[in-house]
Design a protein around this motif. Structure first.
Motif, PDB file in Angstrom:
ATOM      1  N   PHE A 156      -7.377   6.507  -9.034  1.00  0.00           N
ATOM      2  CA  PHE A 156      -7.111   7.673  -7.897  1.00  0.00           C
ATOM      3  C   PHE A 156      -6.414   8.904  -8.489  1.00  0.00           C
ATOM      4  O   PHE A 156      -6.680  10.157  -8.389  1.00  0.00           O
ATOM      5  CB  PHE A 156      -6.532   7.158  -6.706  1.00  0.00           C
ATOM      6  N   VAL A 157      -5.173   8.608  -9.116  1.00  0.00           N
ATOM      7  CA  VAL A 157      -4.242   9.671  -9.727  1.00  0.00           C
ATOM      8  C   VAL A 157      -4.788  10.452 -11.139  1.00  0.00           C
ATOM      9  O   VAL A 157      -4.797  11.511 -11.244  1.00  0.00           O
ATOM     10  CB  VAL A 157      -2.871   9.022 -10.012  1.00  0.00           C
ATOM     11  N   MET A 158      -5.348   9.475 -11.894  1.00  0.00           N
ATOM     12  CA  MET A 158      -5.608   9.953 -13.172  1.00  0.00           C
ATOM     13  C   MET A 158      -6.509  10.882 -13.454  1.00  0.00           C
ATOM     14  O   MET A 158      -6.338  12.000 -14.051  1.00  0.00           O
ATOM     15  CB  MET A 158      -5.908   8.808 -14.147  1.00  0.00           C
ATOM     16  N   PRO A 159      -7.772  10.928 -12.472  1.00  0.00           N
ATOM     17  CA  PRO A 159      -8.917  11.946 -12.583  1.00  0.00           C
ATOM     18  C   PRO A 159      -8.152  13.255 -12.137  1.00  0.00           C
ATOM     19  O   PRO A 159      -8.655  14.409 -12.947  1.00  0.00           O
ATOM     20  CB  PRO A 159      -9.823  11.425 -11.724  1.00  0.00           C
ATOM     21  N   MET A 160      -7.305  13.347 -11.349  1.00  0.00           N
ATOM     22  CA  MET A 160      -6.747  14.607 -10.996  1.00  0.00           C
ATOM     23  C   MET A 160      -6.056  15.436 -12.263  1.00  0.00           C
ATOM     24  O   MET A 160      -6.063  16.630 -12.475  1.00  0.00           O
ATOM     25  CB  MET A 160      -5.828  14.677  -9.794  1.00  0.00           C
ATOM     26  N   LEU A 161      -5.344  14.510 -12.931  1.00  0.00           N
ATOM     27  CA  LEU A 161      -4.521  14.815 -14.107  1.00  0.00           C
ATOM     28  C   LEU A 161      -5.392  15.238 -15.115  1.00  0.00           C
ATOM     29  O   LEU A 161      -5.252  16.326 -16.028  1.00  0.00           O
ATOM     30  CB  LEU A 161      -3.380  13.903 -14.322  1.00  0.00           C
ATOM     31  N   MET A 162      -6.278  14.102 -15.319  1.00  0.00           N
ATOM     32  CA  MET A 162      -7.303  14.478 -16.526  1.00  0.00           C
ATOM     33  C   MET A 162      -7.892  15.800 -16.289  1.00  0.00           C
ATOM     34  O   MET A 162      -8.538  16.610 -17.422  1.00  0.00           O
ATOM     35  CB  MET A 162      -8.309  13.359 -16.696  1.00  0.00           C
ATOM     36  N   LYS A 163      -8.402  16.398 -15.204  1.00  0.00           N
ATOM     37  CA  LYS A 163      -9.192  17.273 -14.643  1.00  0.00           C
ATOM     38  C   LYS A 163      -8.334  18.427 -15.349  1.00  0.00           C
ATOM     39  O   LYS A 163      -8.919  19.684 -15.751  1.00  0.00           O
ATOM     40  CB  LYS A 163      -9.549  17.556 -13.390  1.00  0.00           C
ATOM     41  N   GLU A 164      -7.074  18.677 -15.292  1.00  0.00           N
ATOM     42  CA  GLU A 164      -6.189  19.836 -15.363  1.00  0.00           C
ATOM     43  C   GLU A 164      -5.833  19.725 -16.847  1.00  0.00           C
ATOM     44  O   GLU A 164      -5.844  20.732 -17.566  1.00  0.00           O
ATOM     45  CB  GLU A 164      -4.921  19.785 -14.522  1.00  0.00           C
ATOM     46  N   ASP A 192     -13.280   6.642  -7.527  1.00  0.00           N
ATOM     47  CA  ASP A 192     -12.898   6.090  -5.897  1.00  0.00           C
ATOM     48  C   ASP A 192     -13.218   4.971  -5.638  1.00  0.00           C
ATOM     49  O   ASP A 192     -12.658   4.132  -4.761  1.00  0.00           O
ATOM     50  CB  ASP A 192     -13.576   7.242  -4.851  1.00  0.00           C
ATOM     51  N   MET A 193     -14.515   4.678  -5.766  1.00  0.00           N
ATOM     52  CA  MET A 193     -15.292   3.197  -5.722  1.00  0.00           C
ATOM     53  C   MET A 193     -14.254   2.340  -6.144  1.00  0.00           C
ATOM     54  O   MET A 193     -14.078   1.081  -5.580  1.00  0.00           O
ATOM     55  CB  MET A 193     -16.581   3.300  -5.940  1.00  0.00           C
ATOM     56  N   LEU A 194     -13.982   2.565  -7.627  1.00  0.00           N
ATOM     57  CA  LEU A 194     -13.054   1.426  -8.304  1.00  0.00           C
ATOM     58  C   LEU A 194     -11.786   1.155  -7.359  1.00  0.00           C
ATOM     59  O   LEU A 194     -11.050   0.191  -7.328  1.00  0.00           O
ATOM     60  CB  LEU A 194     -12.562   2.032  -9.719  1.00  0.00           C
ATOM     61  N   SER A 195     -11.166   2.305  -6.667  1.00  0.00           N
ATOM     62  CA  SER A 195      -9.873   2.400  -6.037  1.00  0.00           C
ATOM     63  C   SER A 195     -10.064   1.656  -4.925  1.00  0.00           C
ATOM     64  O   SER A 195      -9.357   0.665  -4.402  1.00  0.00           O
ATOM     65  CB  SER A 195      -9.325   3.786  -5.874  1.00  0.00           C
ATOM     66  N   ILE A 196     -11.403   1.810  -4.167  1.00  0.00           N
ATOM     67  CA  ILE A 196     -11.613   0.931  -2.929  1.00  0.00           C
ATOM     68  C   ILE A 196     -11.846  -0.337  -3.354  1.00  0.00           C
ATOM     69  O   ILE A 196     -11.286  -1.198  -2.634  1.00  0.00           O
ATOM     70  CB  ILE A 196     -12.826   1.430  -2.373  1.00  0.00           C
ATOM     71  N   MET A 197     -12.510  -0.674  -4.365  1.00  0.00           N
ATOM     72  CA  MET A 197     -12.788  -2.062  -4.658  1.00  0.00           C
ATOM     73  C   MET A 197     -11.509  -2.887  -4.762  1.00  0.00           C
ATOM     74  O   MET A 197     -11.220  -4.078  -4.549  1.00  0.00           O
ATOM     75  CB  MET A 197     -13.846  -2.206  -6.049  1.00  0.00           C
ATOM     76  N   LEU A 198     -10.590  -2.194  -5.753  1.00  0.00           N
ATOM     77  CA  LEU A 198      -9.360  -3.066  -5.978  1.00  0.00           C
ATOM     78  C   LEU A 198      -8.476  -2.953  -4.767  1.00  0.00           C
ATOM     79  O   LEU A 198      -7.514  -4.042  -4.808  1.00  0.00           O
ATOM     80  CB  LEU A 198      -8.807  -2.174  -7.186  1.00  0.00           C
ATOM     81  N   ALA A 199      -8.457  -1.882  -4.129  1.00  0.00           N
ATOM     82  CA  ALA A 199      -7.509  -1.941  -2.751  1.00  0.00           C
ATOM     83  C   ALA A 199      -8.133  -2.901  -1.950  1.00  0.00           C
ATOM     84  O   ALA A 199      -7.294  -3.746  -1.399  1.00  0.00           O
ATOM     85  CB  ALA A 199      -7.509  -0.697  -2.145  1.00  0.00           C
ATOM     86  N   ALA A 200      -9.276  -3.155  -1.702  1.00  0.00           N
ATOM     87  CA  ALA A 200      -9.866  -4.352  -1.103  1.00  0.00           C
ATOM     88  C   ALA A 200      -9.325  -5.553  -1.554  1.00  0.00           C
ATOM     89  O   ALA A 200      -9.324  -6.746  -0.924  1.00  0.00           O
ATOM     90  CB  ALA A 200     -11.167  -4.127  -0.874  1.00  0.00           C
TER      91      ALA A 200
END
Length: 410
Positions: free
Chosen positions: A163-171, A262-270
């Motif tokens: 969840f965090v990495m794509p935001m930092l990667m985008k910048e 986001d789907m990976l985060s949801i999958m692993l949070a579940a």
């Protein structure tokens, strides 16, 4: 082999307040260090584009990471049986942080792959099988809950970091992101490992008051180990398809990296919810029955990915998949502790975890290979279902052997 118990007379015992504190520290350590398993999944599309390789070749760094992770589970597991947890874990934490820093400087897919396997993969292993084996010595009444809680840190990492990495990667790009992760690992994991310097309690020794007796089963330790290895490999061949390729799958469908992450985060949070729930079930009904339930649900949820490929439906299916499979892998560790000697826990758990990781590694690569051959992930999902059936066959044999021994002892 030196004893696994502490030489300090005042060492806190099994199920003590310190044991729960140690569990909390272990979960935090696992949540931070677990980035080593998931970071490469998030950067896979960016690495593929920068180095100009196909999907199968871009999946090789993940496979290398899992191979290093698998080997580390066995090597570090043997080490903690001999010298305790903190020294091997300290070395691994330093290797992990250094690996991310070096990976950010690589100039080819080969260099990136080698760093992922030799440093990041091996370094991450200390927060999985070895950590689970260590925490199992500190609990008896709630061993299932403790083991699955410690293992859930790995999935918390999978929920947070993608969840965090794509935001930092985008910048800043994937290289800066990797370097930042390396700094965070070194700054946080080393102090946390130093907080775990106490050896296992005296009650963890076989035959000591408060220790849990080994359960009978009509299998030799070697045969039980082989059966668990087969089951672990099969379940993770199936598990790897959504976990490794969900980001790339979403890109192919036109939904983009962010939705896939986001789907990976949801999958692993579940998966965290599933792991904690499986711990309670294992303490109440036994780890073997809990393992069977998880495997059946995982197989069914994999089927849902084939007909449902809309954006909203993929979010739902990813949630269902996470709730289904999260508790499977920790159950293997509980079974090892229930049916095998405590003094061999690090090595035995490490071998089973190695099998599950090889399943993830081979499954991740094979899914990419099948995609390159067919131009679609449908066949890859079917391949995962077939391996899940292998896992189910091994679990049913294990359950039959365990029930047969229980009846004979009654």
């Amino acid at each position: 082999m030196t004893p696994i118990v502490s030489s300090q007379a005042s060492s806190p015992g099994i199920d003590s307040a310190y044991a729960w504190t140690r569990l909390g520290i272990s979960m935090l350590l696992s949540t931070i260090g677990g980035v080593g398993m998931w970071a490469v999944v998030v950067v896979l599309p960016a690495v593929q584009a920068e180095f100009g390789v196909d999907r199968a070749a871009a999946s090789v760094p993940y496979t290398a990471t899992m191979v290093g992770f698998a080997a580390g589970n066995v090597l570090i597991g043997r080490a903690i049986d001999r010298m305790g947890y903190w020294i091997p874990a300290l070395i691994a934490a330093i290797a992990l942080g250094a690996g991310f820093l070096l990976a950010s400087l690589t100039t080819s897919i080969l260099q990136f792959t080698l760093v992922q396997g030799l440093l990041i993969g091996v370094g991450t292993s200390a927060i999985f099988g070895p950590l689970i084996a260590d925490i199992s010595h500190w609990f008896s009444r709630r061993r299932g809950v403790a083991v699955t809680a410690a293992a859930s840190g790995n999935y918390l990492a999978g929920a947070i970091w993608p969840f965090v990495m794509p935001m930092l990667m985008k910048e800043e790009g994937w290289r800066f992101t990797y370097a930042a992760i390396g700094v965070v690992c070194l700054a946080t994991m080393v102090p946390l490992v130093l907080m775990l310097r106490r050896g296992a309690p005296r009650e963890a020794a076989p035959g000591s008051p408060g220790s849990r007796p080994v359960r009978p089963i009509s299998l030799s330790p070697a045969a039980l180990q082989v059966l668990l290895v087969i089951a672990g490999f099969g379940c993770c061949m199936a598990m790897s398809m959504p976990q490794v390729h969900i980001v790339a799958y979403c890109m192919d469908l036109g939904y983009g990296v962010v939705h896939g992450a986001d789907m990976l985060s949801i999958m692993l949070a579940a998966g965290v919810v599933s792991r904690l729930a499986s711990g309670f079930l294992a303490d109440r009904f036994g780890a073997v029955k809990t393992l069977l339930i998880g495997s059946v649900l995982q197989c069914l949820s994999l089927l849902f990915y084939i007909p449902f490929d809309g954006l909203a439906s993929l979010y739902v299916v990813s949630l269902v998949f996470g709730l289904s499979q999260g508790g499977i892998v920790p159950c293997y560790a509980i079974i090892v502790r229930d049916y095998m000697p405590a003094k061999e826990a690090g090595q035995r758990v490490g071998i089973v975890m190695m099998a599950t990781i090889f399943g993830m590694a081979v499954g991740g690569w094979m899914s990419g290979w099948i995609y390159d051959l067919t131009g679609s992930y449908a066949a890859a999902f079917l391949n995962g279902i077939a391996w899940n059936l292998v896992n189910l066959a091994a679990i049913l044999l294990l359950m039959w052997k365990a029930q047969r021994s229980a009846v004979a002892m009654a």
